[in-house]
Design an enzyme around this catalytic site. Structure first.
Site, PDB file in Angstrom:
ATOM      1  N   GLY A   5      12.088  -2.121  -1.621  1.00 33.08           N
ATOM      2  CA  GLY A   5      10.946  -1.246  -1.908  1.00 33.08           C
ATOM      3  C   GLY A   5      10.124  -0.995  -0.667  1.00 33.08           C
ATOM      4  O   GLY A   5       9.981  -1.862   0.192  1.00 33.08           O
ATOM      5  N   CYS A   6       9.581   0.231  -0.549  1.00 33.35           N
ATOM      6  CA  CYS A   6       8.707   0.526   0.579  1.00 33.35           C
ATOM      7  C   CYS A   6       7.464  -0.342   0.467  1.00 33.35           C
ATOM      8  O   CYS A   6       7.100  -0.813  -0.598  1.00 33.35           O
ATOM      9  CB  CYS A   6       8.336   1.996   0.597  1.00 33.35           C
ATOM     10  N   ALA A   7       6.813  -0.585   1.570  1.00 33.49           N
ATOM     11  CA  ALA A   7       5.652  -1.469   1.653  1.00 33.49           C
ATOM     12  C   ALA A   7       6.027  -2.904   1.294  1.00 33.49           C
ATOM     13  O   ALA A   7       5.202  -3.703   0.898  1.00 33.49           O
ATOM     14  CB  ALA A   7       4.513  -0.983   0.752  1.00 33.49           C
ATOM     15  N   GLN A   8       7.326  -3.245   1.500  1.00 37.29           N
ATOM     16  CA  GLN A   8       7.814  -4.607   1.336  1.00 37.29           C
ATOM     17  C   GLN A   8       7.487  -5.191  -0.037  1.00 37.29           C
ATOM     18  O   GLN A   8       6.646  -6.069  -0.192  1.00 37.29           O
ATOM     19  CB  GLN A   8       7.259  -5.530   2.439  1.00 37.29           C
TER      20      GLN A   8
ATOM     21  N   HIS B 276       6.839   0.495  -6.233  1.00 35.32           N
ATOM     22  CA  HIS B 276       6.679  -0.698  -7.080  1.00 35.32           C
ATOM     23  C   HIS B 276       5.228  -0.838  -7.545  1.00 35.32           C
ATOM     24  O   HIS B 276       4.976  -1.303  -8.655  1.00 35.32           O
ATOM     25  CB  HIS B 276       7.140  -1.956  -6.336  1.00 35.32           C
TER      26      HIS B 276
END
Length: 290
Positions: free
Chosen positions: A124-127, A195
């Site tokens: 997911g982006c932004a971990q 997310h």
């Protein structure tokens, strides 16, 4: 504040549509830049801010978010990480914008020190993160087999989602997720990470007693393993994206009995798992050919 009753028998028309507010001055900032012709321009950009989540006094995680619906984000995150259980009663949610924290309090005593040591970094982006026991719970979820998706609904949903108020249209750098019932959108949430948008919807559903068994989930982002796991955790049987999918996402969807549809744009889409729920009737009815 506690667990609400499920929404059987309540029509979606009785529920307000929840959408982002692109005019909220906290969510974007106007910055100076140069365009492709080296001309000065002013451009709206999304504001990221940290939000530290506590559960009953224990620090759980710090998330990067745009900052709207923080209570929903906090509750949804805890639900999707199995730190908040379906039967839990929430005694309070305290959000402090100044110190960028949100504290969720439950009647049940919690301690997740050991769980917090078992993090899995997701795609997911932004971990995004998942914790070690999430996949264990994932295997136990049974999705409703009677839920269906009429393909004639799909065009209506995509058109409606495209006309909703959106930060993406103002500033970009945003993912959006929608909760749908039939051909109607109930909720639409956005954030810098998909997310986060999912968790906001999960939290809103929990706090407002919206049942998941007959719902459809839509996301603008790709359908990775994380998106499949979260959707299954939420017990929503149908997941749709305008973007592509990953092989592991398809494999997990098949294991869970989730209907997975990618590349949904206009009349086109690709069913990669759970085709038994899909009713191919897009050419039937007066709206199908519009």
């Amino acid at each position: 504040m506690g667990t609400r009753h499920r929404d059987e028998g309540v029509t979606m028309a009785e529920r307000p549509l929840v959408v982002p507010n692109p005019n909220d001055p906290r969510l974007t900032r106007r910055l100076k830049g140069l365009d492709q012709d080296r001309q000065p321009v002013l451009s709206d950009v999304v504001v990221e801010r940290p939000l530290t989540l506590y559960l009953n006094g224990q620090e759980i995680v710090t998330m990067m978010t745009i900052g709207d619906y923080p209570e929903c984000l906090a509750v949804g995150y805890l639900l999707n990480q199995n730190m908040l259980l379906a039967g839990d009663r929430i005694s309070g949610i305290d959000y402090d914008e100044e110190v960028e924290t949100v504290v969720v309090r439950t009647e049940r005593v919690t301690n997740y020190e050991q769980k917090l040591s078992r993090k899995v970094l997701t795609s997911g982006c932004a971990q995004g993160t998942l914790f070690g026991d999430v996949l264990e719970k994932f295997r136990e979820v049974k999705l409703d087999r009677t839920a269906v998706l009429h393909t004639r609904w799909l065009k209506t949903l995509l058109r409606e989602i495209g006309t909703l108020p959106s930060l993406y249209l103002v500033a970009g750098a945003i993912h959006g997720c929608a909760l749908c019932a039939g051909d109607a959108v109930i909720l639409y949430m956005e954030d810098v990470g998909r997310h986060n948008a999912v968790d906001k919807i999960a939290g809103y559903m929990f706090l407002n007693g919206i049942a998941p068994h007959d719902k459809i989930f839509y996301t603008t982002g790709r359908l990775t393993s994380e998106m499949v796991i979260k959707t299954v955790q939420m017990q929503i049987p149908i997941l749709i994206s305008r973007s592509g999918v990953t092989a592991w996402g398809v494999e997990l969807a098949e294991r869970a009995g989730l209907t997975l549809i990618g590349r949904a744009r206009g009349r086109r889409f690709l069913v990669l798992a759970g085709s038994e729920r899909v009713i191919f009737d897009a050419d039937a009815g007066e709206d199908a050919g519009a």
